[in-house]
Design a protein around this motif. Structure first.
Motif, PDB file in Angstrom:
ATOM      1  N   TRP A 148       0.775  -1.036  -0.208  1.00  0.00           N
ATOM      2  CA  TRP A 148       0.139   0.059   0.167  1.00  0.00           C
ATOM      3  C   TRP A 148       1.005   1.235  -0.101  1.00  0.00           C
ATOM      4  CZ3 TRP A 148      -4.550  -0.359  -1.840  1.00  0.00           C
ATOM      5  CH2 TRP A 148      -5.641  -1.379  -1.461  1.00  0.00           C
ATOM      6  N   ARG A 149       2.041   1.436   0.842  1.00  0.00           N
ATOM      7  CA  ARG A 149       2.744   2.317   0.783  1.00  0.00           C
ATOM      8  C   ARG A 149       3.330   2.883  -0.476  1.00  0.00           C
ATOM      9  NH1 ARG A 149       5.963   4.981   4.623  1.00  0.00           N
ATOM     10  NH2 ARG A 149       7.739   6.106   3.469  1.00  0.00           N
ATOM     11  N   VAL A 150       3.987   1.649  -1.158  1.00  0.00           N
ATOM     12  CA  VAL A 150       4.566   2.016  -2.605  1.00  0.00           C
ATOM     13  C   VAL A 150       3.421   2.464  -3.601  1.00  0.00           C
ATOM     14  CG1 VAL A 150       5.376   0.696  -4.652  1.00  0.00           C
ATOM     15  CG2 VAL A 150       6.438   0.268  -2.214  1.00  0.00           C
ATOM     16  N   VAL A 151       2.173   1.687  -3.536  1.00  0.00           N
ATOM     17  CA  VAL A 151       1.300   2.108  -4.516  1.00  0.00           C
ATOM     18  C   VAL A 151       0.666   3.703  -4.150  1.00  0.00           C
ATOM     19  CG1 VAL A 151      -1.119   1.532  -5.297  1.00  0.00           C
ATOM     20  CG2 VAL A 151       0.400   0.004  -5.004  1.00  0.00           C
ATOM     21  N   ALA A 152       0.697   3.988  -2.906  1.00  0.00           N
ATOM     22  CA  ALA A 152       0.407   5.302  -2.505  1.00  0.00           C
ATOM     23  C   ALA A 152       1.274   6.485  -2.890  1.00  0.00           C
ATOM     24  CB  ALA A 152       0.293   5.404  -0.997  1.00  0.00           C
ATOM     25  N   GLU A 153       2.465   5.963  -2.771  1.00  0.00           N
ATOM     26  CA  GLU A 153       3.760   6.854  -3.273  1.00  0.00           C
ATOM     27  C   GLU A 153       3.772   7.043  -4.863  1.00  0.00           C
ATOM     28  OE1 GLU A 153       7.324   5.254  -1.630  1.00  0.00           O
ATOM     29  OE2 GLU A 153       6.790   5.865   0.519  1.00  0.00           O
ATOM     30  N   LYS A 154       3.389   6.091  -5.440  1.00  0.00           N
ATOM     31  CA  LYS A 154       3.318   5.906  -6.984  1.00  0.00           C
ATOM     32  C   LYS A 154       2.212   7.077  -7.589  1.00  0.00           C
ATOM     33  CE  LYS A 154       5.265   1.612  -8.233  1.00  0.00           C
ATOM     34  NZ  LYS A 154       4.987   0.380  -8.829  1.00  0.00           N
ATOM     35  N   HIS A 155       1.055   6.862  -6.744  1.00  0.00           N
ATOM     36  CA  HIS A 155      -0.161   7.870  -7.068  1.00  0.00           C
ATOM     37  C   HIS A 155       0.136   9.231  -6.694  1.00  0.00           C
ATOM     38  CE1 HIS A 155      -2.647   4.186  -7.350  1.00  0.00           C
ATOM     39  NE2 HIS A 155      -3.529   4.898  -7.777  1.00  0.00           N
TER      40      HIS A 155
END
Length: 170
Positions: A148-155
């Protein structure tokens, strides 16, 4: 892809057991087929999403045999990422985005290549070392690209780029 799974399992010479989690329009046919296999097949329906990981942890291999139709191609394959995070090697079809999700962290087979499915599944069932190799790759990939952290950072990065582009155009 349930029909494909049933056909390839019928062709396997290696020992196997199958766990199907979920329901759908083929449930009756799947249960009928499974009943002919005795205790080698379990069909579990009505599993809340927060309990799926427990079933994934019982698997040695997960099959993702999505089939392209005239109106649909697999868009992502969330079950693949969930299997990766659980350390379960994945064999997926080449439908839509599956090859890009799997990359070198699993195996990709043509949607309707039954011989290829039998060959790849046999390899994984008979090779614990290959399963361990894919398990390690898939866990690393899940942590590197899909937490979730990586996906949130990408967004966040995506939206910052849009804002920066708007500022430049103003």
């Amino acid at each position: 892809g349930i029909s494909l799974i049933m056909r390839i399992l019928d062709q396997l010479n290696s020992p196997w057991r199958a766990l199907f989690v979920g329901g759908g329009p083929m449930e009756t046919e799947l249960k009928r087929w499974g009943a002919q296999k005795g205790d080698r097949v379990r069909v579990i329906t009505g599993v809340p999403h927060d309990l799926v990981n427990g079933y994934l942890n019982a698997m040695d291999v997960m099959l993702a045999p999505s089939q392209t139709t005239p109106r649909w191609k697999e868009q992502f394959g969330r079950m693949i990422i969930e299997a990766f995070a659980a350390g379960v090697p994945v064999i997926g079809s080449d439908s839509g985005e599956i090859p890009y999700v799997i990359r070198d962290s699993g195996m990709v087979v043509g949607e309707n290549d039954e011989d290829g499915w039998v060959r790849e599944l046999t390899e994984l069932l008979e090779s614990p070392s290959r399963r361990l190799e894919l398990r390690d790759r898939s866990i690393q990939r899940a942590h590197k690209e899909f937490t979730w952290r990586v996906v949130a950072e990408k967004h966040l990065h995506f939206f910052k780029r849009i804002i920066d582009m708007k500022k430049r155009d103003s």
